[in-house]
Enzyme design. Sequence first.
Site, PDB file in Angstrom:
ATOM      1  N   SER A 185       0.853  -1.186   0.000  1.00 52.19           N
ATOM      2  CA  SER A 185       0.000   0.000   0.000  1.00 52.19           C
ATOM      3  C   SER A 185       0.891   1.237   0.000  1.00 52.19           C
ATOM      4  CB  SER A 185      -0.879  -0.002   1.256  1.00 52.19           C
ATOM      5  OG  SER A 185      -1.403   1.289   1.483  1.00 52.19           O
ATOM      6  N   TYR A 198      -1.382  -0.968  10.236  1.00 50.37           N
ATOM      7  CA  TYR A 198      -1.556  -1.254   8.804  1.00 50.37           C
ATOM      8  C   TYR A 198      -0.320  -0.796   8.030  1.00 50.37           C
ATOM      9  CZ  TYR A 198      -3.745  -1.282   4.167  1.00 50.37           C
ATOM     10  OH  TYR A 198      -4.031  -1.512   2.846  1.00 50.37           O
TER      11      TYR A 198
HETATM   12  N1  LIG Z   1      -8.706  -0.717  -1.298  1.00 49.79           N
HETATM   13  C1  LIG Z   1      -7.681   0.110  -1.191  1.00 49.79           C
HETATM   14  O1  LIG Z   1      -7.824   1.346  -1.224  1.00 49.79           O
HETATM   15  C2  LIG Z   1      -6.292  -0.432  -1.050  1.00 49.79           C
HETATM   16  C3  LIG Z   1      -5.228   0.459  -1.167  1.00 49.79           C
HETATM   17  C4  LIG Z   1      -3.947  -0.027  -1.042  1.00 49.79           C
HETATM   18  C5  LIG Z   1      -3.725  -1.357  -0.819  1.00 49.79           C
HETATM   19  N2  LIG Z   1      -4.775  -2.200  -0.690  1.00 49.79           N
HETATM   20  C6  LIG Z   1      -4.488  -3.603  -0.439  1.00 49.79           C
HETATM   21  O2  LIG Z   1      -5.018  -4.370  -1.485  1.00 49.79           O
HETATM   22  C7  LIG Z   1      -5.434  -5.648  -1.008  1.00 49.79           C
HETATM   23  C8  LIG Z   1      -6.871  -5.918  -1.396  1.00 49.79           C
HETATM   24  O3  LIG Z   1      -7.661  -4.892  -0.896  1.00 49.79           O
HETATM   25  P1  LIG Z   1      -9.226  -4.761  -1.186  1.00 49.79           P
HETATM   26  O4  LIG Z   1      -9.540  -3.341  -0.964  1.00 49.79           O
HETATM   27  O5  LIG Z   1      -9.570  -5.401  -2.466  1.00 49.79           O
HETATM   28  O6  LIG Z   1      -9.797  -5.637   0.021  1.00 49.79           O
HETATM   29  P2  LIG Z   1     -11.322  -6.057   0.338  1.00 49.79           P
HETATM   30  O7  LIG Z   1     -12.218  -5.121  -0.351  1.00 49.79           O
HETATM   31  O8  LIG Z   1     -11.409  -6.094   1.814  1.00 49.79           O
HETATM   32  O9  LIG Z   1     -11.527  -7.514  -0.299  1.00 49.79           O
HETATM   33  C9  LIG Z   1     -10.594  -8.459  -0.172  1.00 49.79           C
HETATM   34  C10 LIG Z   1     -11.040  -9.881  -0.323  1.00 49.79           C
HETATM   35  O10 LIG Z   1     -10.193 -10.513   0.618  1.00 49.79           O
HETATM   36  C11 LIG Z   1     -10.954 -11.422   1.373  1.00 49.79           C
HETATM   37  N3  LIG Z   1     -10.454 -11.511   2.731  1.00 49.79           N
HETATM   38  C12 LIG Z   1     -10.404 -10.549   3.664  1.00 49.79           C
HETATM   39  N4  LIG Z   1      -9.920 -11.047   4.802  1.00 49.79           N
HETATM   40  C13 LIG Z   1      -9.664 -12.358   4.567  1.00 49.79           C
HETATM   41  C14 LIG Z   1      -9.175 -13.401   5.348  1.00 49.79           C
HETATM   42  N5  LIG Z   1      -8.844 -13.234   6.610  1.00 49.79           N
HETATM   43  N6  LIG Z   1      -9.044 -14.625   4.792  1.00 49.79           N
HETATM   44  C15 LIG Z   1      -9.399 -14.853   3.523  1.00 49.79           C
HETATM   45  N7  LIG Z   1      -9.871 -13.895   2.722  1.00 49.79           N
HETATM   46  C16 LIG Z   1     -10.016 -12.661   3.248  1.00 49.79           C
HETATM   47  C17 LIG Z   1     -12.345 -10.886   1.410  1.00 49.79           C
HETATM   48  O11 LIG Z   1     -13.163 -12.017   1.671  1.00 49.79           O
HETATM   49  P3  LIG Z   1     -14.751 -11.983   1.764  1.00 49.79           P
HETATM   50  O12 LIG Z   1     -15.185 -12.027   0.357  1.00 49.79           O
HETATM   51  O13 LIG Z   1     -15.107 -13.156   2.561  1.00 49.79           O
HETATM   52  O14 LIG Z   1     -15.088 -10.688   2.436  1.00 49.79           O
HETATM   53  C18 LIG Z   1     -12.474 -10.248   0.036  1.00 49.79           C
HETATM   54  O15 LIG Z   1     -12.927 -11.214  -0.874  1.00 49.79           O
HETATM   55  C19 LIG Z   1      -5.197  -5.621   0.493  1.00 49.79           C
HETATM   56  O16 LIG Z   1      -3.981  -6.221   0.790  1.00 49.79           O
HETATM   57  C20 LIG Z   1      -5.140  -4.147   0.813  1.00 49.79           C
HETATM   58  O17 LIG Z   1      -4.385  -3.889   1.965  1.00 49.79           O
HETATM   59  C21 LIG Z   1      -6.049  -1.774  -0.812  1.00 49.79           C
END
Ligand SMILES: NC(=O)c1ccc[n+]([C@@H]2O[C@H](COP(=O)([O-])OP(=O)(O)OC[C@H]3O[C@@H](n4cnc5c(N)ncnc54)[C@H](OP(=O)(O)O)[C@@H]3O)[C@@H](O)[C@H]2O)c1
Length: 310
Positions: A185, A198
Amino acid sequence: MGDVLEKFFVVVGLLVCLVYLLKCLRFTKYIFLHFWKVLPRSFLQSTGQWAVITGAGDGIGKAYSFELAKHGLNIVLISRTLEKLQVIAMEIERATGRRVKIIQADFTQSNIYEYIKENLKGLEIGVLVNNVGMLPNLLPSYFLNVSEEVQSLIHCNITSVVKMTQLILKQMESRRRGLILNISSGVGLFPWPLYSMYSASKAFVCVFSKALQAEYKEKGISIQVLTPYAISTPMTKHLNPNLITKTADDFVKESLNYVTTGEAHCGCLAHEILAGFLHLIPSWAFYSSAFQKFLLTWYSDYLKQNANIK
Ligand SMILES: NC(=O)c1ccc[n+]([C@@H]2O[C@H](COP(=O)([O-])OP(=O)(O)OC[C@H]3O[C@@H](n4cnc5c(N)ncnc54)[C@H](OP(=O)(O)O)[C@@H]3O)[C@@H](O)[C@H]2O)c1
């Protein structure tokens, strides 16, 4: 004496110009790739038959799963909620004709890796996307006010990256081919107050990825760390997309243009420019109480108005 001093300042001036010229060249590369996609369509497929994506049930992971299938790879979806994975698997198979395998696992647990290993047996894995992650607080908060699930966060954001890499890197090494994308991130690039856990967990992903790339690049394996800022997903409570906040689909499509550009990048041009601006803020200002007040007031209000926060 005056002559020597003059020459010294000229040399310093030239060095500063050189540093900025190199930074401009870096941006030029992103601008070029942003508008002219030069990644051959067969590149990802040439790494192996399967792509494994953690956290594939929603947001960025789901977008990578679709996009990598469109690039001709079979997909292993690993995530928590089985029903969501089943729907996505069907959609990917229908839209792309690729094979999809589902592994249900909760990355906050440490005892899941034998089960994952068993399920990955026999697959030729070309791409691993270490995407799963959790953000304990979307709104900026002091460390003691954040939920106490510290161990879960460490397992999900750190252990998952290390263990999944351990599981898959060995076969990539023996085939001398493979691509690992680690999703860190922008807040992992330097310490962010009010997102301390985080930010620290994502800094681990950056450091681990860069060290690993140095170890394995001669063995034909690319390990890249991505450091995006805001993306509209369930994690960010579907923050309204704009110039900076990307949709997961747009982010993933753009980020795949940069897979051959080196060990680290933000994943999209807009975030690369934002990172450049943030680096210009002197640390005395960034770590001042005034900046924290700004995060707790203006930035919190912005999130409340633009995200689905109850
Ligand atoms: N969104 C942002 O702005 C952003 C920015 C920078 C970096 N990131 C990074 O990008 C990555 C993905 O982010 P995202 O925003 O797409 O996340 P998200 O919206 O929370 O979705 C992530 C997916 O991961 C699954 N998940 C969450 N916790 C889990 C666990 N303990 N075990 C198995 N699966 C799990 C969720 O499962 P369920 O379907 O069951 O809920 C969901 O399908 C992360 O590493 C995050 O830190 C995100």
